[in-house]
Design an enzyme around this catalytic site. Sequence first.
Site, PDB file in Angstrom:
ATOM      1  CG  HIS A  21      18.804  17.442  21.090  1.00  0.00           C
ATOM      2  ND1 HIS A  21      18.672  16.604  22.182  1.00  0.00           N
ATOM      3  CD2 HIS A  21      19.600  16.780  20.197  1.00  0.00           C
ATOM      4  CE1 HIS A  21      19.354  15.491  21.956  1.00  0.00           C
ATOM      5  NE2 HIS A  21      19.918  15.573  20.769  1.00  0.00           N
ATOM      6  CD  GLN A  64      24.161  16.992  21.068  1.00  0.00           C
ATOM      7  OE1 GLN A  64      23.743  15.859  20.916  1.00  0.00           O
ATOM      8  NE2 GLN A  64      25.458  17.254  21.174  1.00  0.00           N
ATOM      9  CG  ASP A  91      21.487  19.159  13.467  1.00  0.00           C
ATOM     10  OD1 ASP A  91      21.977  18.041  13.196  1.00  0.00           O
ATOM     11  OD2 ASP A  91      20.389  19.293  14.055  1.00  0.00           O
ATOM     12  NE  ARG A 151      23.397  14.272  24.460  1.00  0.00           N
ATOM     13  CZ  ARG A 151      22.559  13.697  23.594  1.00  0.00           C
ATOM     14  NH1 ARG A 151      22.868  13.634  22.322  1.00  0.00           N
ATOM     15  NH2 ARG A 151      21.381  13.216  23.984  1.00  0.00           N
TER      16      ARG A 151
HETATM   17  N1  NVA Z   1      18.142  17.947  14.258  1.00  0.00           N
HETATM   18  C1  NVA Z   1      18.449  16.540  14.322  1.00  0.00           C
HETATM   19  C2  NVA Z   1      19.255  16.241  15.544  1.00  0.00           C
HETATM   20  C3  NVA Z   1      19.638  14.794  15.701  1.00  0.00           C
HETATM   21  C4  NVA Z   1      20.387  14.502  16.948  1.00  0.00           C
HETATM   22  C5  NVA Z   1      17.158  15.742  14.312  1.00  0.00           C
HETATM   23  O1  NVA Z   1      16.211  16.155  14.987  1.00  0.00           O
HETATM   24  O2  NVA Z   1      17.101  14.727  13.621  1.00  0.00           O
HETATM   25  N1   CP Z   2      23.103  13.824  18.904  1.00  0.00           N
HETATM   26  C1   CP Z   2      22.175  12.910  19.169  1.00  0.00           C
HETATM   27  O1   CP Z   2      21.187  13.142  19.855  1.00  0.00           O
HETATM   28  O2   CP Z   2      22.446  11.684  18.619  1.00  0.00           O
HETATM   29  P1   CP Z   2      21.498  10.418  18.542  1.00  0.00           P
HETATM   30  O3   CP Z   2      20.386  10.761  17.578  1.00  0.00           O
HETATM   31  O4   CP Z   2      22.382   9.321  18.033  1.00  0.00           O
HETATM   32  O5   CP Z   2      20.935  10.130  19.895  1.00  0.00           O
END
Ligand code: NVA
Ligand code: CP
Length: 303
Positions: free
Chosen positions: A130, A133, A222, A290
């Site tokens: 990610h 982020q 997370d 973001r």
């Molecule tokens: N680790 C989480 C992050 C969401 C923004 C997922 O992948 O669902």
């Molecule tokens: N943190 C993040 O990526 O949030 P969303 O899943 O809402 O895009």
Amino acid sequence: MEKDFLALSRFSKTELDAIFALTKELKQKQKSGIEHHLLKGKTLAMIFEKSSTRTRISFEVGMYQLGGHPLFISGKDSQMGRGEPIKDTARVIARYCDGVMIRTFAQATVEEFAKYSSVPVINGLTDLHHPCQIMADIFTVIEHKGGYEGLKFAWVGDGNNMANSWIEAAAIFGFDLTLACPEGYDPDATVLEWARAKATSKIVITRDPKDAVKGADVLNTDVWASMGQEEEQKIREKAFAGYQLNEELLALAKPDCVVLHCLPAHRGEEITNGVIEGKNSVVWDEAENRLHVQKAIMATLMK
Ligand code: NVA
Ligand code: CP
């Protein structure tokens, strides 16, 4: 500079610091109402194969603020969802649009998309990474702490996409990172190997959350079950008991530490309500950033 923004490991510290400098400039301009149409007349295709609140809205608003136009494409409602090959979709979209943001499952999907796309492709989250982020997170740390040099970063919880991108960031920027993950939920072994070979800083995995947060400047956690892992929720709740970022852990960190969470958060699971709503929490600035950091990423790649 790479054509695409797929993982932090493809970039140098100098390149990423330049994105932070542009982020600061664009944030100031947006706050002062100064026009910054760096992508006037350009279009961004945003493909989502997983849910999103922040990523969708921040990319969409960001593209508008840069003078461009975003298109929301739901994976399941496009021909991709009916099995049209990635390589065909990628080549077609590149004939219409100036950039693509994708949120999907396998990292291999964004890699293949980028290989066939003649326009920049941005990773809006995969099971492995990610990167946008983590760029917003580090920018938030810079704003609150004046920089990232010499700070001690801690991660408590799943060795997931977020953890993997943090590990790459620690190796590139040179800060110490300790991750407390339960056995069986370690970060990706290849990412760790790459980072440890490159890093001048310490990247440590521990089973004890107290070890990770002791004296830390930045605390991060997370969800225990990421998107696509919903069926493992119950097993994971057992595995992650004791890996909650709560008041007891917070008390071991530096008193002026900042608490990050990419959101969405599950209060009472990976973080307590008291910690996420408490004085050390910067999660709303983090979410806002973001927008600013992704504008800088898009402007850098798509200009
Ligand atoms: N680790 C989480 C992050 C969401 C923004 C997922 O992948 O669902
Ligand atoms: N943190 C993040 O990526 O949030 P969303 O899943 O809402 O895009």
